[in-house]
Motif scaffolding. Structure first.
Motif, PDB file in Angstrom:
ATOM      1  N   CYS A   4     -27.186 -41.067  58.030  1.00 44.59           N
ATOM      2  CA  CYS A   4     -26.523 -41.308  56.398  1.00 44.59           C
ATOM      3  C   CYS A   4     -27.422 -41.755  55.828  1.00 44.59           C
ATOM      4  O   CYS A   4     -27.922 -43.000  55.857  1.00 44.59           O
ATOM      5  N   CYS A   7     -25.923 -44.911  53.872  1.00 44.56           N
ATOM      6  CA  CYS A   7     -26.012 -46.093  54.955  1.00 44.56           C
ATOM      7  C   CYS A   7     -27.290 -46.588  54.998  1.00 44.56           C
ATOM      8  O   CYS A   7     -27.527 -47.821  54.932  1.00 44.56           O
ATOM      9  N   HIS A  46     -19.271 -47.142  55.960  1.00 47.95           N
ATOM     10  CA  HIS A  46     -19.613 -45.682  55.775  1.00 47.95           C
ATOM     11  C   HIS A  46     -17.901 -45.002  56.007  1.00 47.95           C
ATOM     12  O   HIS A  46     -17.409 -45.368  57.070  1.00 47.95           O
ATOM     13  N   HIS A  97     -20.653 -40.151  52.067  1.00 42.32           N
ATOM     14  CA  HIS A  97     -20.447 -41.361  52.142  1.00 42.32           C
ATOM     15  C   HIS A  97     -19.978 -41.873  50.794  1.00 42.32           C
ATOM     16  O   HIS A  97     -20.653 -41.654  49.772  1.00 42.32           O
TER      17      HIS A  97
HETATM   18 ZN    ZN Z   1     -23.145 -43.627  55.107  1.00 43.24          ZN
END
Ligand code: ZN
Ligand code: AMP
Length: 114
Positions: A4, A7, A46, A97
């Motif tokens: 991600c 993230c 997340h 996200h």
């Molecule tokens: Zn994330």
């Protein structure tokens, strides 16, 4: 979460210039600005959708929303600003996200609330 982008920005795995950071979230500049200033407020935890939030997540989101207006110089919020949260496919959410778009620094034409 693995793979991600946001993230990785939040945990420092991918370097990014952070306009602001605290224990709950980071603020970065959007790579494809839709306005004179276009920032993204990204919670460090997340999750994709508001519908997935725990009670603690919603408390954290409240803290994030309260913090944004205190950053009025850094984010150039003096003359007003717009917050947008895209949720899912119909809204065109491209990064799974949760993030808050912060738009500021110029008069915006389209008012989604009218
Ligand atoms: Zn994330
Ligand atoms: P959304 O379409 O609501 O999911 O918003 C995702 C936003 O992330 C878009 O406005 C993109 O321009 C922005 N974005 C994607 N990749 C990056 C990146 N590497 N750095 C900063 N912003 C990004």
């Amino acid at each position: 979460m693995q793979d991600c982008l946001f993230c990785k920005f939040a945990n420092g795995e991918i370097p990014v210039t952070k306009v602001y950071e605290d224990e709950n979230f980071i603020i970065i500049r959007d790579i494809n600005p839709q306005c004179k200033n276009h920032f993204l407020a990204i919670p460090k935890k997340h999750y994709k959708l508001l519908a997935e939030m725990t009670a603690e997540d919603s408390q954290t989101l409240g803290l994030i929303l309260a913090k944004i207006p205190t950053l009025c110089n850094e984010l150039e919020l003096q003359n007003g600003y717009r917050l947008v949260i895209n949720q899912g496919d119909d809204a065109g959410q491209t990064v799974p996200h949760l993030h808050i778009h912060i738009l500021s620094g110029e008069k915006m034409g389209w008012n989604p609330a009218r």
